[in-house]
Design a protein around this motif. Structure first.
Motif, short mmCIF file in Angstrom:
data_model
loop_
_atom_site.label_atom_id
_atom_site.label_comp_id
_atom_site.label_asym_id
_atom_site.label_seq_id
_atom_site.Cartn_x
_atom_site.Cartn_y
_atom_site.Cartn_z
N CYS A 385 0.89 -1.19 -0.13
CA CYS A 385 -0.03 0.01 0.16
C CYS A 385 0.87 1.15 0.11
N MET A 410 -8.53 2.14 -7.09
CA MET A 410 -9.46 1.08 -6.40
C MET A 410 -8.52 -0.09 -6.01
N PHE A 411 -7.47 -0.67 -6.68
CA PHE A 411 -6.73 -1.88 -5.92
C PHE A 411 -5.86 -1.23 -4.96
N LEU A 413 -6.91 0.85 -2.40
CA LEU A 413 -7.95 0.78 -1.54
C LEU A 413 -8.39 -0.63 -1.31
N TYR A 414 -8.39 -1.53 -1.94
CA TYR A 414 -8.47 -3.01 -1.64
C TYR A 414 -7.27 -3.62 -0.84
N LEU A 415 -6.23 -3.29 -1.20
CA LEU A 415 -5.15 -3.64 0.02
C LEU A 415 -5.16 -3.11 1.08
N CYS A 416 -5.60 -1.94 1.12
CA CYS A 416 -5.59 -1.06 2.50
C CYS A 416 -6.69 -1.81 3.20
N ILE A 417 -7.58 -2.25 2.71
CA ILE A 417 -8.89 -2.80 3.43
C ILE A 417 -8.54 -4.31 3.92
N THR A 418 -7.81 -4.97 3.03
CA THR A 418 -7.38 -6.47 3.16
C THR A 418 -6.15 -6.47 3.88
N GLU A 419 -5.31 -5.61 4.42
CA GLU A 419 -4.14 -5.54 5.01
C GLU A 419 -4.21 -6.61 6.54
#
Length: 428
Positions: A385, A410-411, A413-419
């Motif tokens: 991220c 968007m990718f 953001l996805y990484l931040c959410i799935t950390e």
């Protein structure tokens, strides 16, 4: 004379900030490349203007740029904006220095190398990159006229409808993906093997010839710089290499004018640098437009393009009046066209003019607050991220928020959410 003194002070202050950043470096922080990019695109133009004056802008096409660059009130506001940015950078560097007192020099390097080595989807990502490369080559081979894409093209030539459609629907989307593939191949080549270096050089040349976009070339080299900075952990080690590379890019920018006969309507190298590399002219235009709304129209209402950025994924069939991307409104303002006219080309304006167009002069301060805030946010994230987020904001300092960068956002953001699911390697 007063403005020259102010410009000189700002240039000197910015240079001192840059030297302190290099001297006090202990570990990578997201704000570092942003300061370097900001100084290049916002401060260097001030330095050149002290000696050369404003560039020789094509008046028959870009008279609004001429008005903005000649307006002294606009220049004063721009100088205050750059000075405020440097003051905020100084505060941020001092804050980082306090945080890094107990940090060893190699922490961020080890973290970055661990991420590269242990990334569990590495083979899949590299495989996708090679598929994109193969698809890009194949798309040129089966094009209506392959030689059109394999030679530098005169900008005045009118192309056929079949080539125009093929370029819009096949070449442009694929080659935007190719940019990401080239960067990813560089990222995962941890040993920087000769074969990999040669292959990437071939891809960059191929991309540059086919796509014809000089700004993308600058973006690729800029991201390579960021990756090598993380790998090497020292600005001094990579500085000579990238001074040479950025110098070669600058030479190519200048030579391109003659290769494609763009020199016939773009005046000289100085203006070329202002249009494609520097961003002071673009910011000053947005300031001038805000000061003189009766002369220049960009947005229909405050926040219009921000709505487009936030809700770009909503189909226009559902939201008929959905705003267009900022760059469309911006170019209409530059050309003096109506807000409903068709825009056939874009300039790589950054998000600083967009903040001004949406929020007025206050947007200058808001854009800097956003920059500091988003850099602090990414600085606290894990390696993937942090790297991707920093690269994205660095790109948006010199380029506009196109569809490819929206997908990247968007990718991220996805990484931040799935950390929290340990999708990436965290700090140890």
């Amino acid at each position: 004379m007063i403005m020259v003194v102010l410009e000189g002070f700002i240039v000197a202050y910015s240079f001192i900030n840059l030297i302190l950043m290099i001297k006090k470096y202990k570990r990578f922080h997201s704000i570092y490349p942003i300061i370097a990019v900001f100084d290049l695109v916002m401060v260097v133009p001030l330095f050149l203007e002290m000696y050369f004056g404003i560039p020789d802008i094509p008046r028959d096409v870009y008279m609004n740029f001429v008005r903005a660059m000649e307006d002294q009130t606009t220049l004063l506001i721009y100088c205050l904006f750059v000075l405020l940015a440097q003051l905020m950078f100084t505060y941020e560097l001092r804050r980082i220095k306090r945080l890094d007192r107990s940090v060893t020099r190699t922490n961020d390097i080890q973290e970055f190398l661990l991420f590269i080595q242990d990334f569990k989807y590495r083979k899949i990502v590299v495989g996708i990159c090679y598929i994109i490369v193969a698809a890009s080559v194949f798309s040129v081979i089966v094009a209506p006229n392959p030689m059109y894409y394999l030679t530098f093209r005169n900008v005045h030539i009118q192309v056929s409808d079949s080539i125009a459609r093929y370029s819009e629907h096949v070449i442009l989307p694929l080659f935007e993906l190719l940019v990401g593939a080239i960067i990813a191949l560089k990222l995962f080549d941890s040993k920087n093997k000769i074969g990999g270096v040669v292959f990437r050089i071939i891809l960059i040349v191929f991309f540059t010839v086919v796509n014809g976009k000089r700004t993308y070339l600058m973006i690729i080299i800029g991201v390579f710089f960021l990756i090598d900075l993380l790998k090497q952990g020292s600005l001094k080690k990579i500085a000579p290499k990238y001074v040479f590379l950025f110098g070669m890019v600058a030479v190519y920018f200048y030579g391109y004018m003659y290769i494609t006969d763009k020199i016939s309507y773009n005046s000289d190298w100085y203006y070329e640098m202002q249009e494609y590399i520097f961003r002071s002219m673009h910011v000053r235009f947005s300031i001038y437009a805000t000061l003189h709304p009766e002369k220049i129209h960009i947005l229909d209402y405050p926040g219009q393009s921000m709505l487009s950025n936030l809700f770009f994924f909503i189909p226009r069939a559902i939201w008929i009046s959905k705003p267009s991307p900022y760059i469309d409104y911006y170019m209409r303002g530059v050309l003096g066209s109506s807000s409903l006219s068709n825009v056939t080309y874009h300039m790589p304006a950054s998000y600083y003019p967009e903040f001004v167009s949406n929020f007025g002069i206050l947007g200058l301060a808001l854009s800097l607050i956003f920059t500091i805030w988003i850099m602090r946010y990414f600085d606290k994230r894990k390696t993937a991220c942090k790297l991707l987020g920093t690269a994205l904001i660095a790109l948006l300092n010199v380029y506009y928020y196109n569809d490819l960068l929206k997908m990247v956002a968007m990718f991220i953001l996805y990484l931040c959410i799935t950390e929290k699911y340990r999708f990436v390697i965290g700090r140890r």
